[in-house]
Design a protein around this motif. Sequence first.
Motif, short mmCIF file in Angstrom:
data_model
loop_
_atom_site.label_atom_id
_atom_site.label_comp_id
_atom_site.label_asym_id
_atom_site.label_seq_id
_atom_site.Cartn_x
_atom_site.Cartn_y
_atom_site.Cartn_z
N MET A 31 79.47 0.45 53.46
CA MET A 31 79.14 1.04 52.24
C MET A 31 77.86 1.81 52.51
SD MET A 31 81.50 0.76 50.34
CE MET A 31 81.03 1.50 48.90
N TYR A 32 77.19 1.84 53.66
CA TYR A 32 76.09 2.74 53.66
C TYR A 32 76.23 3.87 54.89
CZ TYR A 32 73.59 -1.08 51.36
OH TYR A 32 73.20 -1.82 50.17
N ALA A 33 75.54 4.90 54.39
CA ALA A 33 75.28 6.13 55.63
C ALA A 33 74.37 5.34 56.63
CB ALA A 33 74.84 7.22 54.99
N MET A 34 74.44 5.77 57.75
CA MET A 34 73.50 5.29 58.88
C MET A 34 72.94 6.64 59.59
SD MET A 34 74.30 2.14 58.72
CE MET A 34 73.34 1.46 60.14
N ALA A 35 71.77 6.48 60.10
CA ALA A 35 71.32 7.49 61.02
C ALA A 35 70.17 6.83 61.77
CB ALA A 35 70.43 8.11 59.80
N LEU A 53 80.08 7.30 55.70
CA LEU A 53 80.39 5.87 55.73
C LEU A 53 81.72 5.70 56.60
CD1 LEU A 53 80.51 5.41 51.70
CD2 LEU A 53 78.74 5.07 53.50
N SER A 54 82.77 6.64 56.78
CA SER A 54 83.84 6.54 57.56
C SER A 54 83.52 6.91 58.93
CB SER A 54 85.01 7.30 56.88
OG SER A 54 84.38 8.66 57.11
N GLY A 55 82.64 7.52 59.44
CA GLY A 55 82.34 7.93 60.49
C GLY A 55 82.86 9.53 60.64
N SER A 71 78.09 7.76 66.52
CA SER A 71 79.28 7.23 66.12
C SER A 71 79.02 5.51 65.41
CB SER A 71 80.41 7.02 67.24
OG SER A 71 79.81 6.18 68.29
N ARG A 72 80.19 5.30 64.59
CA ARG A 72 80.26 3.99 64.08
C ARG A 72 81.22 3.23 64.09
NH1 ARG A 72 78.41 4.60 58.31
NH2 ARG A 72 78.43 2.43 58.17
N ASP A 73 81.38 1.88 64.21
CA ASP A 73 82.42 1.08 64.23
C ASP A 73 82.33 0.16 63.29
OD1 ASP A 73 84.27 -1.08 64.84
OD2 ASP A 73 83.95 -1.04 66.82
N ASN A 74 83.04 0.32 62.13
CA ASN A 74 82.82 -0.56 60.92
C ASN A 74 83.59 -1.96 61.00
OD1 ASN A 74 81.28 1.40 59.65
ND2 ASN A 74 83.25 2.43 58.32
N VAL A 75 84.41 -2.03 62.02
CA VAL A 75 84.66 -3.49 62.08
C VAL A 75 83.65 -4.36 62.69
CG1 VAL A 75 86.56 -4.94 63.32
CG2 VAL A 75 86.86 -2.54 62.43
N ALA A 102 75.60 8.54 51.15
CA ALA A 102 75.48 10.19 51.77
C ALA A 102 74.33 9.93 52.87
CB ALA A 102 75.47 11.07 50.94
N VAL A 103 74.50 10.87 54.17
CA VAL A 103 73.60 10.99 54.98
C VAL A 103 72.40 12.03 54.46
CG1 VAL A 103 73.27 11.93 57.26
CG2 VAL A 103 74.80 10.50 56.96
#
Length: 123
Positions: A31-35, A53-55, A71-75, A102-103
């Motif tokens: 549920m978090y934007a990442m940076a 959130l979704s990548g 990139s992100r892997d939400n799993v 949001a970023v």
Amino acid sequence: QVQLVESGGGLVQAGGSLRLSCAASGRTPSMYAMAWFRQAPGKEREFVAGVNLSGATSEYADSAKGRFTISRDNVKNTVFLQMNSLKPEDTAVFFCAARPFAVLTRRADYNYWGQGTQVTVSS
């Protein structure tokens, strides 16, 4: 609360590549934007790249465009920063950060931070 732990930093020659990882745990990391931010000695901490959130959507600083990919892997609750064509001026401590939804690009907008990982690029 979200806990962030970075890894993957190191020493690399100019023109080389590194892949940073940021493992997130705690309260619903997806549920978090990442940076990613970075801070060179004597300089302010600056935004490098962010992912929603979704990548599906990402944003980059001008200095990172064309060379870095976030990139992100939400799993696995992990965010990555692939850095190619590294330059000596990329030398810095790289920090992973999280904020709801949001970023944004300002340091003050991020609630959670990792401890940082050192990236050193030799000429």
